[in-house]
Design a protein around this motif. Structure first.
Motif, PDB file in Angstrom:
ATOM      1  N   VAL A   1       0.853  -1.190   0.000  1.00 28.20           N
ATOM      2  CA  VAL A   1       0.000   0.000   0.000  1.00 28.20           C
ATOM      3  C   VAL A   1       0.887   1.237   0.000  1.00 28.20           C
ATOM      4  N   ASN A   2       0.508   2.228  -0.789  1.00 26.90           N
ATOM      5  CA  ASN A   2       1.216   3.502  -0.841  1.00 26.90           C
ATOM      6  C   ASN A   2       0.450   4.495   0.040  1.00 26.90           C
ATOM      7  N   ARG A   3       0.811   4.567   1.309  1.00 26.65           N
ATOM      8  CA  ARG A   3       0.108   5.441   2.249  1.00 26.65           C
ATOM      9  C   ARG A   3       0.409   6.922   1.976  1.00 26.65           C
ATOM     10  N   ARG A   4       1.565   7.225   1.413  1.00 29.82           N
ATOM     11  CA  ARG A   4       1.939   8.604   1.113  1.00 29.82           C
ATOM     12  C   ARG A   4       1.017   9.228   0.074  1.00 29.82           C
ATOM     13  N   ALA A   5       0.461   8.406  -0.818  1.00 36.65           N
ATOM     14  CA  ALA A   5      -0.337   8.938  -1.919  1.00 36.65           C
ATOM     15  C   ALA A   5      -1.534   9.731  -1.405  1.00 36.65           C
ATOM     16  N   ARG A   6      -2.250   9.202  -0.438  1.00 38.58           N
ATOM     17  CA  ARG A   6      -3.442   9.888   0.076  1.00 38.58           C
ATOM     18  C   ARG A   6      -3.060  11.124   0.890  1.00 38.58           C
ATOM     19  N   HIS A   7      -1.841  11.149   1.402  1.00 37.10           N
ATOM     20  CA  HIS A   7      -1.368  12.313   2.145  1.00 37.10           C
ATOM     21  C   HIS A   7      -0.961  13.442   1.185  1.00 37.10           C
ATOM     22  N   ASP A   8      -0.360  13.093   0.068  1.00 39.11           N
ATOM     23  CA  ASP A   8       0.192  14.094  -0.841  1.00 39.11           C
ATOM     24  C   ASP A   8      -0.747  14.513  -1.967  1.00 39.11           C
ATOM     25  N   TYR A   9      -1.818  13.733  -2.225  1.00 40.84           N
ATOM     26  CA  TYR A   9      -2.683  14.005  -3.372  1.00 40.84           C
ATOM     27  C   TYR A   9      -4.160  13.914  -3.011  1.00 40.84           C
ATOM     28  N   PHE A  10      -4.984  14.656  -3.772  1.00 43.79           N
ATOM     29  CA  PHE A  10      -6.430  14.459  -3.764  1.00 43.79           C
ATOM     30  C   PHE A  10      -6.704  13.397  -4.828  1.00 43.79           C
TER      31      PHE A  10
ATOM     32  N   ALA B   1       7.184  -6.419  -1.999  1.00 43.22           N
ATOM     33  CA  ALA B   1       7.052  -5.339  -2.975  1.00 43.22           C
ATOM     34  C   ALA B   1       6.941  -4.008  -2.245  1.00 43.22           C
ATOM     35  N   GLN B   2       7.403  -2.950  -2.909  1.00 42.37           N
ATOM     36  CA  GLN B   2       7.361  -1.623  -2.333  1.00 42.37           C
ATOM     37  C   GLN B   2       6.996  -0.652  -3.445  1.00 42.37           C
ATOM     38  N   ILE B   3       5.909   0.116  -3.274  1.00 43.23           N
ATOM     39  CA  ILE B   3       5.457   1.048  -4.308  1.00 43.23           C
ATOM     40  C   ILE B   3       5.405   2.494  -3.819  1.00 43.23           C
ATOM     41  N   THR B   4       6.014   2.773  -2.691  1.00 47.00           N
ATOM     42  CA  THR B   4       5.963   4.124  -2.123  1.00 47.00           C
ATOM     43  C   THR B   4       6.638   5.149  -3.036  1.00 47.00           C
ATOM     44  N   GLU B   5       7.764   4.796  -3.617  1.00 47.34           N
ATOM     45  CA  GLU B   5       8.510   5.715  -4.480  1.00 47.34           C
ATOM     46  C   GLU B   5       8.091   5.620  -5.949  1.00 47.34           C
TER      47      GLU B   5
ATOM     48  N   VAL C   1      -1.003   8.068  -9.773  1.00 47.99           N
ATOM     49  CA  VAL C   1      -0.309   7.621  -8.580  1.00 47.99           C
ATOM     50  C   VAL C   1      -0.703   6.172  -8.272  1.00 47.99           C
ATOM     51  N   PRO C   2       0.277   5.273  -8.048  1.00 49.51           N
ATOM     52  CA  PRO C   2      -0.077   3.916  -7.623  1.00 49.51           C
ATOM     53  C   PRO C   2      -0.547   3.946  -6.169  1.00 49.51           C
TER      54      PRO C   2
ATOM     55  N   LEU D   1      -6.125   8.745 -10.195  1.00 55.07           N
ATOM     56  CA  LEU D   1      -5.984   9.990 -10.942  1.00 55.07           C
ATOM     57  C   LEU D   1      -6.035  11.093  -9.897  1.00 55.07           C
ATOM     58  N   ALA D   2      -4.936  11.831  -9.744  1.00 51.42           N
ATOM     59  CA  ALA D   2      -4.801  12.694  -8.577  1.00 51.42           C
ATOM     60  C   ALA D   2      -4.337  14.097  -8.927  1.00 51.42           C
ATOM     61  N   LYS D   3      -4.681  15.034  -8.039  1.00 48.56           N
ATOM     62  CA  LYS D   3      -4.173  16.410  -8.070  1.00 48.56           C
ATOM     63  C   LYS D   3      -3.339  16.595  -6.813  1.00 48.56           C
ATOM     64  N   GLY D   4      -2.226  17.282  -6.936  1.00 51.70           N
ATOM     65  CA  GLY D   4      -1.339  17.488  -5.793  1.00 51.70           C
ATOM     66  C   GLY D   4      -1.943  18.390  -4.735  1.00 51.70           C
ATOM     67  N   LYS D   5      -1.631  18.104  -3.469  1.00 54.06           N
ATOM     68  CA  LYS D   5      -2.088  18.949  -2.362  1.00 54.06           C
ATOM     69  C   LYS D   5      -1.034  19.994  -2.048  1.00 54.06           C
ATOM     70  N   LYS D   6      -1.494  21.149  -1.647  1.00 56.02           N
ATOM     71  CA  LYS D   6      -0.604  22.188  -1.157  1.00 56.02           C
ATOM     72  C   LYS D   6      -0.370  21.949   0.337  1.00 56.02           C
ATOM     73  N   LYS D   7       0.578  22.664   0.901  1.00 62.10           N
ATOM     74  CA  LYS D   7       0.916  22.469   2.306  1.00 62.10           C
ATOM     75  C   LYS D   7      -0.272  22.781   3.219  1.00 62.10           C
TER      76      LYS D   7
END
Length: 158
Positions: free
Chosen positions: A16-25, A49-53, A112-113, A129-135
Motif C-alpha cells: 500500500v502507498n500510504r503517502r499517496a493519500r497524504h500528498d494528493y487528492f 514489494a514496495q510502491i511508495t517511491e 499515482v499507484p 488519478l490525482a491532483k497534488g495537495k498544497k501544504k
C-alpha cells in the motif's frame, strides 16, 4: 455464502502507498493488470514489494509503472537476471488509457499507484488519478483527522 467464497472474492493486499493519500487528492480509481516475469510473481506471493517511491507514466498510448521495487526471492535461479526496479507495463483498456492520457496531458493530473493486490488470482495495481495537495491542504486534513479522533474520545467517555 460460505467463508471460502468470501475469501476468494476479497482482494488480498500486497503493498500500500500510504503517502499517496497524504500528498494528493485522489479523484478517480482504476484497476490495472501488470505484465510480470515469473520471479516477480513469486516475490509478490511472498509480499516483497514496495510502491511508495513509484509513479505511473503514459507514453505512446501505454501505461508504465516506474520505480516500484520487487525484491527477488532468495532461492532465485542463476540463469535469470533479476532487475528489482525495472519498468513494468500496466494493462488497461484502450478507452481508459485515452481518458487518462487526456487528463494527464491537458488537465494537469498525476497518476499515482495506490495499492498492489491480488484479485481473482492475478496481481492488480490500483492507480489513482490525482491532483497534488498544497501544504495548507495537508494541514487542514491533519486538523480534521485530529478533530474526528477527539470527538470519538469525547463520545466514548460520555
Amino acid at each position: 455464502m460460505n467463508d471460502k467464497a468470501a475469501d476468494a472474492e476479497a482482494p488480498r493486499m500486497i503493498a500500500v502507498n500510504r503517502r499517496a493519500r497524504h500528498d494528493y487528492f485522489i479523484e478517480e480509481h482504476f484497476e490495472a493488470g501488470l505484465a510480470l516475469q515469473g520471479w516477480e510473481v513469486k516475490s509478490l506471493r511472498e509480499g516483497r514489494a514496495q510502491i511508495t517511491e513509484a509513479y505511473v507514466r503514459v507514453l505512446k498510448e501505454e501505461a508504465w509503472l516506474i520505480g516500484a521495487h520487487f525484491t527477488p526471492p532468495s532461492g532465485m535461479s542463476t540463469h535469470v537476471t533479476a532487475d528489482p526496479s525495472r519498468t513494468r507495463k500496466l494493462l488497461l483498456h484502450a478507452n481508459e488509457l485515452a481518458r487518462l492520457t487526456g487528463k494527464v496531458e491537458r488537465a494537469g493530473y498525476t497518476l499515482v499507484p495506490l495499492d498492489l493486490h491480488w484479485a481473482r488470482g492475478r496481481a492488480k495495481l490500483e492507480v489513482g488519478l490525482a491532483k497534488g495537495k498544497k501544504k495548507h491542504d495537508k494541514r487542514a486534513d491533519l486538523k480534521a483527522r485530529e478533530w474526528q479522533r477527539q470527538k470519538q474520545r469525547l463520545l466514548r467517555t460520555v
